[in-house]
Scaffold this motif. Structure first.
Motif, PDB file in Angstrom:
ATOM      1  N   ARG A 162      57.568  85.608  83.794  1.00 34.34           N
ATOM      2  CA  ARG A 162      58.366  86.782  83.420  1.00 34.34           C
ATOM      3  C   ARG A 162      59.210  87.233  84.594  1.00 34.34           C
ATOM      4  O   ARG A 162      60.462  87.325  84.385  1.00 34.34           O
ATOM      5  CB  ARG A 162      57.415  87.864  82.825  1.00 34.34           C
ATOM      6  N   VAL A 163      58.554  87.194  85.691  1.00 37.05           N
ATOM      7  CA  VAL A 163      59.270  87.604  86.856  1.00 37.05           C
ATOM      8  C   VAL A 163      60.537  86.690  87.200  1.00 37.05           C
ATOM      9  O   VAL A 163      61.787  86.982  87.598  1.00 37.05           O
ATOM     10  CB  VAL A 163      58.435  87.892  88.144  1.00 37.05           C
ATOM     11  N   SER A 164      59.932  85.487  87.171  1.00 33.45           N
ATOM     12  CA  SER A 164      60.970  84.285  87.340  1.00 33.45           C
ATOM     13  C   SER A 164      62.172  84.339  86.496  1.00 33.45           C
ATOM     14  O   SER A 164      63.341  84.188  86.750  1.00 33.45           O
ATOM     15  CB  SER A 164      60.335  82.933  87.297  1.00 33.45           C
ATOM     16  N   GLU A 165      61.973  84.340  85.125  1.00 30.56           N
ATOM     17  CA  GLU A 165      63.032  84.667  84.382  1.00 30.56           C
ATOM     18  C   GLU A 165      63.744  85.798  84.299  1.00 30.56           C
ATOM     19  O   GLU A 165      65.206  85.607  84.413  1.00 30.56           O
ATOM     20  CB  GLU A 165      62.306  84.819  82.769  1.00 30.56           C
ATOM     21  N   THR A 166      63.352  86.798  84.558  1.00 27.59           N
ATOM     22  CA  THR A 166      64.208  88.131  84.851  1.00 27.59           C
ATOM     23  C   THR A 166      65.252  87.974  86.224  1.00 27.59           C
ATOM     24  O   THR A 166      66.121  88.157  86.172  1.00 27.59           O
ATOM     25  CB  THR A 166      63.284  89.294  85.198  1.00 27.59           C
ATOM     26  N   LEU A 167      64.590  87.364  87.202  1.00 35.07           N
ATOM     27  CA  LEU A 167      65.362  87.090  88.503  1.00 35.07           C
ATOM     28  C   LEU A 167      66.285  86.281  88.278  1.00 35.07           C
ATOM     29  O   LEU A 167      67.526  86.162  88.809  1.00 35.07           O
ATOM     30  CB  LEU A 167      64.462  86.721  89.722  1.00 35.07           C
ATOM     31  N   THR A 203      63.769  95.048  92.782  1.00 31.20           N
ATOM     32  CA  THR A 203      63.546  96.457  92.853  1.00 31.20           C
ATOM     33  C   THR A 203      64.091  97.322  91.630  1.00 31.20           C
ATOM     34  O   THR A 203      63.733  98.391  91.127  1.00 31.20           O
ATOM     35  CB  THR A 203      63.916  97.058  94.286  1.00 31.20           C
ATOM     36  N   ARG A 204      65.220  96.947  91.327  1.00 29.60           N
ATOM     37  CA  ARG A 204      66.046  97.429  90.019  1.00 29.60           C
ATOM     38  C   ARG A 204      65.532  97.126  88.895  1.00 29.60           C
ATOM     39  O   ARG A 204      65.433  97.947  87.972  1.00 29.60           O
ATOM     40  CB  ARG A 204      67.538  97.031  90.286  1.00 29.60           C
ATOM     41  N   LEU A 205      65.162  95.719  88.671  1.00 28.87           N
ATOM     42  CA  LEU A 205      64.718  95.325  87.071  1.00 28.87           C
ATOM     43  C   LEU A 205      63.205  95.439  86.904  1.00 28.87           C
ATOM     44  O   LEU A 205      62.793  95.163  85.770  1.00 28.87           O
ATOM     45  CB  LEU A 205      65.000  93.901  87.015  1.00 28.87           C
ATOM     46  N   LEU A 206      62.357  95.651  87.874  1.00 33.26           N
ATOM     47  CA  LEU A 206      61.018  95.740  87.829  1.00 33.26           C
ATOM     48  C   LEU A 206      60.401  97.007  88.181  1.00 33.26           C
ATOM     49  O   LEU A 206      59.864  97.119  89.459  1.00 33.26           O
ATOM     50  CB  LEU A 206      60.133  94.674  88.651  1.00 33.26           C
ATOM     51  N   PRO A 207      60.504  98.098  87.783  1.00 34.02           N
ATOM     52  CA  PRO A 207      60.261  99.698  88.109  1.00 34.02           C
ATOM     53  C   PRO A 207      58.806 100.071  88.309  1.00 34.02           C
ATOM     54  O   PRO A 207      58.002  98.975  87.748  1.00 34.02           O
ATOM     55  CB  PRO A 207      61.000 100.518  87.071  1.00 34.02           C
ATOM     56  N   PRO A 208      58.457 100.933  88.834  1.00 36.50           N
ATOM     57  CA  PRO A 208      57.010 101.240  88.990  1.00 36.50           C
ATOM     58  C   PRO A 208      56.473 101.349  87.499  1.00 36.50           C
ATOM     59  O   PRO A 208      56.992 101.828  86.782  1.00 36.50           O
ATOM     60  CB  PRO A 208      57.166 102.401  89.789  1.00 36.50           C
ATOM     61  N   TYR A 209      55.209 100.751  87.579  1.00 38.42           N
ATOM     62  CA  TYR A 209      54.335 100.760  86.239  1.00 38.42           C
ATOM     63  C   TYR A 209      53.936 102.308  85.839  1.00 38.42           C
ATOM     64  O   TYR A 209      53.412 102.617  86.688  1.00 38.42           O
ATOM     65  CB  TYR A 209      53.371  99.758  86.264  1.00 38.42           C
ATOM     66  N   ILE A 210      54.430 102.743  84.641  1.00 42.43           N
ATOM     67  CA  ILE A 210      53.724 103.913  84.377  1.00 42.43           C
ATOM     68  C   ILE A 210      53.039 103.833  83.161  1.00 42.43           C
ATOM     69  O   ILE A 210      53.461 103.226  82.017  1.00 42.43           O
ATOM     70  CB  ILE A 210      55.062 104.828  84.219  1.00 42.43           C
ATOM     71  N   THR A 211      51.690 104.342  83.195  1.00 41.71           N
ATOM     72  CA  THR A 211      50.781 104.093  82.088  1.00 41.71           C
ATOM     73  C   THR A 211      51.043 105.219  80.938  1.00 41.71           C
ATOM     74  O   THR A 211      51.446 106.142  81.198  1.00 41.71           O
ATOM     75  CB  THR A 211      49.491 104.272  82.574  1.00 41.71           C
TER      76      THR A 211
END
Length: 224
Positions: free
Chosen positions: A147-152, A216-224
């Motif tokens: 998923r990270v690869s696809e996003t970047l 940093t822009r597309l994968l923000p900190p995870y919030i539960t």
């Protein structure tokens, strides 16, 4: 003291729930129905609370492993790497424990905090950890790396390879050779930093900066 107080509070709440249910049912359908309902309510409540307790305990154990891995990866910053922790994927509820970006590539590191009795066993090309196969263990980190690869890749307009890695705490791991499951390295957490820096150079300094800004822009900190 706090543990005992919490247990007493849970037992009191459970007793109150059972009693209230029994009173209502007894008034409507008689004492036998009330007894059956009281038993069912007590069992259901016990099972629910046990499952919730186990889920919280598992989460806390995993969080401890993630913090330990984060400390071990911290020195990478002095070598020009960026390490992002606990990042959300663009959709769904999955999250990335650690995303490492540097000249040797882009890595998704998944922390596993296993008990010391768990042992990694390699038989030929297959790997098992306890009762689980290697493929089962790495399934989530392979998905996250994909998923990270696809996003970047989509954002930058060029292929970005993301390498999945598993950082293991606690379990009995082999000291020689890197154990792999479905091509994914399973390393002692203390080995991960050295393994990442030992990989061949794949990105220029400019590319590292570009991938870092995009991640940093597309994968923000995870919030539960």
């Amino acid at each position: 003291m706090k543990l005992a107080e919490g247990r007493t509070r849970r037992l009191t709440l459970r007793a109150g729930l059972v009693l209230a249910s029994a009173i209502v049912v007894g008034w409507l359908w008689g004492w036998l129905a009330a007894l059956v309902v009281a038993i069912v309510v007590g069992v259901v409540d016990t099972v629910y609370r046990w499952r919730r307790h186990e889920a919280v305990r598992t989460w806390r154990k995993g969080a401890i492993g993630e913090r330990r891995t984060a400390r071990m990866l911290r020195p990478l910053g002095r070598r020009g790497y960026t390490v992002l922790h606990d990042r959300a994927l663009p959709s769904g509820r999955a999250n990335v424990d650690h995303l490492v970006i540097g000249t040797t590539g882009v890595f998704v590191v998944d922390s596993k905090n296993w008990h010391r009795g768990k042992r990694l066993v390699r038989r030929g090309r297959s790997v098992r950890v306890g009762g689980a196969s290697g493929a089962q263990i790495v399934r989530s980190v392979v998905y996250e790396a994909g998923r990270v690869s696809e996003t970047l890749t989509r954002s930058l307009g060029r292929p970005v390879t993301v390498i999945p890695v598993v950082a293991v705490h606690g379990a009995d791991m082999p000291l020689v050779r890197v154990a792999k499951a479905s091509g994914v390295p399973l390393l002692r957490a203390s080995q991960v930093r050295g393994w990442i820096t030992s990989q061949p150079t794949k990105l220029s300094t400019a590319e590292v900066a570009e991938v870092t800004a995009t991640a940093t822009r597309l994968l923000p900190p995870y919030i539960t």
